[in-house]
Design a protein around this motif. Structure first.
Motif, short mmCIF file in Angstrom:
data_model
loop_
_atom_site.label_atom_id
_atom_site.label_comp_id
_atom_site.label_asym_id
_atom_site.label_seq_id
_atom_site.Cartn_x
_atom_site.Cartn_y
_atom_site.Cartn_z
N ALA A 209 26.75 32.42 22.51
CA ALA A 209 27.72 32.24 23.59
C ALA A 209 29.14 32.33 23.04
CB ALA A 209 27.50 30.91 24.29
N LEU A 210 29.38 31.74 21.88
CA LEU A 210 30.72 31.81 21.28
C LEU A 210 31.06 33.24 20.89
CD1 LEU A 210 30.67 28.54 19.16
CD2 LEU A 210 31.90 28.97 21.30
N THR A 211 30.06 34.00 20.46
CA THR A 211 30.27 35.42 20.18
C THR A 211 30.65 36.16 21.45
OG1 THR A 211 28.76 35.38 18.29
CG2 THR A 211 29.20 37.54 19.29
N LYS A 212 30.00 35.81 22.57
CA LYS A 212 30.36 36.43 23.85
C LYS A 212 31.80 36.11 24.22
CE LYS A 212 26.02 36.94 26.31
NZ LYS A 212 25.54 36.93 27.69
N VAL A 213 32.23 34.88 23.96
CA VAL A 213 33.62 34.50 24.24
C VAL A 213 34.57 35.35 23.38
CG1 VAL A 213 35.31 32.63 24.11
CG2 VAL A 213 33.03 32.18 25.02
N GLU A 214 34.23 35.55 22.13
CA GLU A 214 35.05 36.41 21.27
C GLU A 214 35.13 37.82 21.84
OE1 GLU A 214 33.88 36.36 17.12
OE2 GLU A 214 33.57 34.19 17.21
N HIS A 215 34.02 38.32 22.36
CA HIS A 215 34.00 39.67 22.95
C HIS A 215 34.89 39.73 24.19
CE1 HIS A 215 30.18 41.36 20.89
NE2 HIS A 215 30.83 40.54 20.10
N ILE A 216 34.96 38.62 24.92
CA ILE A 216 35.86 38.58 26.08
C ILE A 216 37.29 38.81 25.61
CG2 ILE A 216 36.91 37.06 27.81
CD1 ILE A 216 34.11 35.77 28.14
N PHE A 217 37.70 38.13 24.54
CA PHE A 217 39.06 38.30 24.05
C PHE A 217 39.30 39.73 23.57
CE2 PHE A 217 38.81 33.66 23.90
CZ PHE A 217 39.97 33.36 24.59
N ASP A 218 38.30 40.35 22.95
CA ASP A 218 38.42 41.76 22.58
C ASP A 218 38.57 42.62 23.82
OD1 ASP A 218 38.18 41.18 19.87
OD2 ASP A 218 36.01 41.59 19.82
N GLY A 219 37.78 42.33 24.85
CA GLY A 219 37.85 43.09 26.10
C GLY A 219 39.18 42.93 26.80
N ILE A 220 39.75 41.73 26.73
CA ILE A 220 41.07 41.50 27.33
C ILE A 220 42.10 42.38 26.66
CG2 ILE A 220 42.95 39.82 27.52
CD1 ILE A 220 40.72 37.69 28.04
N ARG A 221 42.05 42.43 25.32
CA ARG A 221 43.01 43.27 24.59
C ARG A 221 42.85 44.75 24.95
NH1 ARG A 221 42.24 39.11 20.89
NH2 ARG A 221 40.41 39.97 19.87
N LYS A 222 41.65 45.15 25.34
CA LYS A 222 41.39 46.55 25.70
C LYS A 222 41.60 46.81 27.19
CE LYS A 222 37.97 47.00 22.02
NZ LYS A 222 36.53 47.03 21.72
N GLY A 223 42.00 45.78 27.95
CA GLY A 223 42.26 45.96 29.37
C GLY A 223 41.02 45.95 30.25
N MET A 224 39.91 45.49 29.71
CA MET A 224 38.65 45.52 30.45
C MET A 224 38.56 44.43 31.53
SD MET A 224 36.27 46.31 27.12
CE MET A 224 34.71 46.19 27.94
N TYR A 225 39.43 43.45 31.48
CA TYR A 225 39.38 42.33 32.43
C TYR A 225 40.62 42.26 33.30
CZ TYR A 225 35.30 40.65 29.90
OH TYR A 225 34.04 40.53 29.35
N ASP A 226 41.28 43.38 33.49
CA ASP A 226 42.52 43.38 34.26
C ASP A 226 42.33 42.88 35.69
OD1 ASP A 226 43.92 44.22 32.06
OD2 ASP A 226 44.24 46.27 32.78
N LYS A 227 41.13 43.01 36.24
CA LYS A 227 40.90 42.52 37.61
C LYS A 227 40.97 41.00 37.69
CE LYS A 227 35.85 42.31 37.65
NZ LYS A 227 34.64 42.77 38.31
N PHE A 228 40.95 40.33 36.53
CA PHE A 228 41.06 38.87 36.49
C PHE A 228 42.49 38.41 36.22
CE2 PHE A 228 36.57 39.60 35.64
CZ PHE A 228 35.98 38.67 36.48
N LYS A 229 43.43 39.31 36.23
CA LYS A 229 44.83 38.93 36.01
C LYS A 229 45.32 38.14 37.21
CE LYS A 229 46.68 42.28 32.81
NZ LYS A 229 47.73 43.27 32.57
N THR A 230 46.02 37.06 36.92
CA THR A 230 46.64 36.27 37.99
C THR A 230 48.09 36.67 38.20
OG1 THR A 230 47.20 34.50 36.43
CG2 THR A 230 45.10 34.30 37.60
N ASP A 231 48.66 37.30 37.19
CA ASP A 231 50.00 37.89 37.26
C ASP A 231 50.12 38.82 36.06
OD1 ASP A 231 50.82 36.34 34.98
OD2 ASP A 231 51.40 34.69 36.29
N ASP A 232 51.32 39.23 35.73
CA ASP A 232 51.49 40.20 34.63
C ASP A 232 51.10 39.67 33.26
OD1 ASP A 232 52.32 42.19 36.32
OD2 ASP A 232 54.45 41.76 36.06
N THR A 233 51.10 38.36 33.08
CA THR A 233 50.87 37.81 31.74
C THR A 233 49.66 36.88 31.64
OG1 THR A 233 52.40 35.99 32.15
CG2 THR A 233 53.31 37.97 31.11
N HIS A 234 49.01 36.53 32.75
CA HIS A 234 47.93 35.56 32.71
C HIS A 234 46.62 36.15 33.22
CE1 HIS A 234 51.58 33.04 32.85
NE2 HIS A 234 50.90 32.28 32.02
#
Length: 112
Positions: A20-45
């Protein structure tokens, strides 16, 4: 990328805590790659709680170093309802608590 329910996966043994912690790390990698942009609450969050399938209470506890397995147990078996230091009643939905390692080695909530 789809959101997950990391606590459900941990609680039901679909993944280990380490996986699970590895999955969390992958989330952060995905965020850096723009894969989670639909979860943006504004330009920086980005709403990390939503990505991981947590509510705000669960995410708060996780951010205070409660292990995923502990937060998962609280979700499915009930949150602590007493301060682990004073024994006073508490309602986790009112916040005013921090996660604490109790004297018996378990995790609990302490009123602040």
């Amino acid at each position: 990328m789809m959101k997950m329910d990391i606590l459900k996966e941990v609680y039901y043994g679909l993944v280990s805590e380490n996986d699970a912690l590895t999955k969390v790390e992958h989330i952060f990698d995905g965020i850096r790659k723009g894969m989670y942009d639909k979860f943006k609450t504004d330009d920086t969050h980005i709403d990390l709680a939503a990505i991981m399938g947590m509510d705000n209470y669960e995410y708060t506890a996780y951010c205070q170093a409660a292990p995923l397995s502990v937060v998962a147990k609280w979700r499915y078996e009930g949150w602590p309802n007493q301060c682990c230091t004073t024994g006073r009643d508490l309602n986790y939905k009112n916040y005013h608590w921090i996660v604490k390692r109790c004297s018996d080695g378990t995790y609990g909530l302490m009123l602040v």
